[in-house]
Design an enzyme around this catalytic site. Structure first.
Site, PDB file in Angstrom:
ATOM      1  N   TYR A 162     -12.159 -66.667  -1.612  1.00  0.00           N
ATOM      2  CA  TYR A 162     -13.067 -66.820  -2.392  1.00  0.00           C
ATOM      3  C   TYR A 162     -13.006 -66.998  -3.868  1.00  0.00           C
ATOM      4  O   TYR A 162     -13.664 -67.370  -4.283  1.00  0.00           O
ATOM      5  CB  TYR A 162     -13.290 -65.437  -2.487  1.00  0.00           C
ATOM      6  N   LYS A 166     -15.531 -69.442  -6.657  1.00  0.00           N
ATOM      7  CA  LYS A 166     -16.415 -70.001  -7.305  1.00  0.00           C
ATOM      8  C   LYS A 166     -15.861 -70.011  -8.873  1.00  0.00           C
ATOM      9  O   LYS A 166     -16.539 -69.758  -9.879  1.00  0.00           O
ATOM     10  CB  LYS A 166     -16.624 -67.846  -7.438  1.00  0.00           C
TER      11      LYS A 166
HETATM   12  P1  NAD Z   1     -24.563 -61.948   2.381  1.00  0.00           P
HETATM   13  O1  NAD Z   1     -23.541 -63.026   2.970  1.00  0.00           O
HETATM   14  O2  NAD Z   1     -26.097 -61.078   2.109  1.00  0.00           O
HETATM   15  O3  NAD Z   1     -25.984 -63.771   2.243  1.00  0.00           O
HETATM   16  C1  NAD Z   1     -25.164 -64.939   2.220  1.00  0.00           C
HETATM   17  C2  NAD Z   1     -26.150 -65.942   2.817  1.00  0.00           C
HETATM   18  O4  NAD Z   1     -25.568 -67.142   2.736  1.00  0.00           O
HETATM   19  C3  NAD Z   1     -26.869 -65.418   4.238  1.00  0.00           C
HETATM   20  O5  NAD Z   1     -28.284 -65.768   4.308  1.00  0.00           O
HETATM   21  C4  NAD Z   1     -25.667 -66.576   5.639  1.00  0.00           C
HETATM   22  O6  NAD Z   1     -26.888 -66.816   6.187  1.00  0.00           O
HETATM   23  C5  NAD Z   1     -25.875 -67.832   4.202  1.00  0.00           C
HETATM   24  N1  NAD Z   1     -25.214 -68.510   4.374  1.00  0.00           N
HETATM   25  C6  NAD Z   1     -23.940 -67.911   4.460  1.00  0.00           C
HETATM   26  N2  NAD Z   1     -23.495 -69.190   4.966  1.00  0.00           N
HETATM   27  C7  NAD Z   1     -24.346 -70.744   4.554  1.00  0.00           C
HETATM   28  C8  NAD Z   1     -24.555 -72.138   5.736  1.00  0.00           C
HETATM   29  N3  NAD Z   1     -23.454 -72.806   5.767  1.00  0.00           N
HETATM   30  N4  NAD Z   1     -25.456 -72.664   5.793  1.00  0.00           N
HETATM   31  C9  NAD Z   1     -26.828 -71.754   4.810  1.00  0.00           C
HETATM   32  N5  NAD Z   1     -26.464 -70.727   4.377  1.00  0.00           N
HETATM   33  C10 NAD Z   1     -25.831 -70.180   4.741  1.00  0.00           C
HETATM   34  O7  NAD Z   1     -23.869 -62.053   0.989  1.00  0.00           O
HETATM   35  P2  NAD Z   1     -24.739 -61.723  -0.760  1.00  0.00           P
HETATM   36  O8  NAD Z   1     -24.335 -59.888  -1.274  1.00  0.00           O
HETATM   37  O9  NAD Z   1     -26.418 -61.618  -0.959  1.00  0.00           O
HETATM   38  O10 NAD Z   1     -24.206 -62.719  -1.426  1.00  0.00           O
HETATM   39  C11 NAD Z   1     -24.991 -63.625  -1.830  1.00  0.00           C
HETATM   40  C12 NAD Z   1     -23.689 -64.422  -3.182  1.00  0.00           C
HETATM   41  O11 NAD Z   1     -24.206 -64.299  -4.548  1.00  0.00           O
HETATM   42  C13 NAD Z   1     -23.416 -65.256  -2.359  1.00  0.00           C
HETATM   43  O12 NAD Z   1     -22.461 -66.755  -2.933  1.00  0.00           O
HETATM   44  C14 NAD Z   1     -22.150 -64.316  -2.776  1.00  0.00           C
HETATM   45  O13 NAD Z   1     -20.739 -64.920  -3.135  1.00  0.00           O
HETATM   46  C15 NAD Z   1     -22.232 -64.098  -4.476  1.00  0.00           C
HETATM   47  N6  NAD Z   1     -21.854 -62.877  -5.160  1.00  0.00           N
HETATM   48  C16 NAD Z   1     -21.767 -61.780  -4.311  1.00  0.00           C
HETATM   49  C17 NAD Z   1     -22.079 -60.200  -4.569  1.00  0.00           C
HETATM   50  C18 NAD Z   1     -22.141 -59.103  -4.102  1.00  0.00           C
HETATM   51  O14 NAD Z   1     -21.175 -58.323  -4.466  1.00  0.00           O
HETATM   52  N7  NAD Z   1     -23.029 -58.560  -2.966  1.00  0.00           N
HETATM   53  C19 NAD Z   1     -20.939 -60.026  -5.835  1.00  0.00           C
HETATM   54  C20 NAD Z   1     -21.050 -61.442  -6.565  1.00  0.00           C
HETATM   55  C21 NAD Z   1     -21.508 -62.601  -6.289  1.00  0.00           C
END
Ligand code: NAD
Length: 256
Positions: A162, A166
């Site tokens: 991961y 990123k």
């Molecule tokens: P989440 O798991 O709730 O949502 C991820 C989304 O991506 C879901 O809708 C899933 O269906 C979709 N997805 C996964 N694989 C896919 C694919 N092959 N094709 C299309 N869609 C796909 O996660 P989140 O917490 O909402 O995270 C969203 C983004 O933010 C991610 O990139 C994550 O790395 C980033 N992020 C999250 C956090 C956090 O603390 N939540 C922190 C830093 C970065």
């Protein structure tokens, strides 16, 4: 603390696409862009949840269109981006949000885990950005927002693939910004810290999770609406002179 930014940023007439919009941050990004006037295409692999979101946005007075897209599949990406143009018009804003994590010690991480994470978080962003940028080039420009993470520059245990994905996305962000400026396309990233979403809220209620929250200088988890300001700034013309930037929204996490 939640601040209502409706009316502060005007996205009327703009078409936006949010990947991974079926839950978590992606769903919030779609609702926030729609509340500021953008017509929003919401994409993920399963359309049922997306249709519910599109209905919610419609009921709140916005415009949304659900489209199936697997960001790891070039044909699916191509078809979805064409579908969005036919339904709403050419893209002005792309939020490259779809992402996954595999949590395992480095020595147990398999080649399949590596491919799954890199294909989604890095190659997926490349594929969707390229399809979107080709459309934006033809219509005079746009804004691409890549959702990276504080783990694009910091590291923690058991998330090696991961962190690598990123970090790679931050460099892709800069390279795209450099090459796409001439077409009026701005490319910026948001690096969120720990934001409470369905995927991690259970963990943050446990003792190790609570311990982790105490290491954040602001002593609280971020909420999805903490990203509204950065998102709207980068999506709107208020961010017109920003490209290649990374906006960190983390309660001070990287200062620890
Ligand atoms: P989440 O798991 O709730 O949502 C991820 C989304 O991506 C879901 O809708 C899933 O269906 C979709 N997805 C996964 N694989 C896919 C694919 N092959 N094709 C299309 N869609 C796909 O996660 P989140 O917490 O909402 O995270 C969203 C983004 O933010 C991610 O990139 C994550 O790395 C980033 N992020 C999250 C956090 C956090 O603390 N939540 C922190 C830093 C970065």
């Amino acid at each position: 603390m939640s601040v209502d930014l409706t009316g502060s940023f005007d996205l009327t007439g703009k078409v936006a696409l949010v990947t991974g919009a079926s839950q978590g941050l992606g769903a919030r990004f779609a609702e926030t862009l729609a509340a500021s006037g953008a017509a929003v295409a919401v994409a993920a692999r399963q359309v049922a949840k997306l249709e519910e979101l599109a209905e919610r946005i419609g009921a709140a007075g916005g415009t949304a269109h659900a489209v199936a897209m697997d960001v790891t599949d070039p044909a699916s990406v191509e078809a979805a981006v064409e579908n969005v143009e036919a339904a709403l018009g050419p893209l002005d804003v792309l939020v490259n949000n779809a992402g996954i994590a595999v949590q395992k010690p480095f020595l147990e991480m398999s080649p399949e885990d590596y491919d799954q994470v890199l294909d989604t978080n890095l190659k997926g962003c490349f594929l969707v950005a390229q399809a979107a940028a080709r459309q934006m080039k033809g219509s005079g420009g746009g804004s691409i927002i890549n959702i990276s993470s504080v783990l694009g520059t910091e590291v923690i245990g058991a998330l090696s693939t991961y962190c690598a994905s990123k970090g790679g996305l931050l460099q892709l962000n800069r390279a795209m910004a450099l090459e796409l400026s001439r077409y009026g396309i701005r490319v910026n990233a948001i690096a969120p810290g720990y934001i409470e979403t369905p995927i991690n809220s259970g963990f943050f209620k446990t003792e190790p999770g609570q311990k982790m929250v105490k290491t954040i200088p602001q002593r609280r988890l971020g909420q999805p609406d903490d990203l509204d300001g950065a998102l709207l700034l980068l999506a709107s013309d208020q961010g017109a002179y920003m490209t290649g930037s990374v906006v960190t929204v983390d309660g001070g996490f990287v200062l620890r």
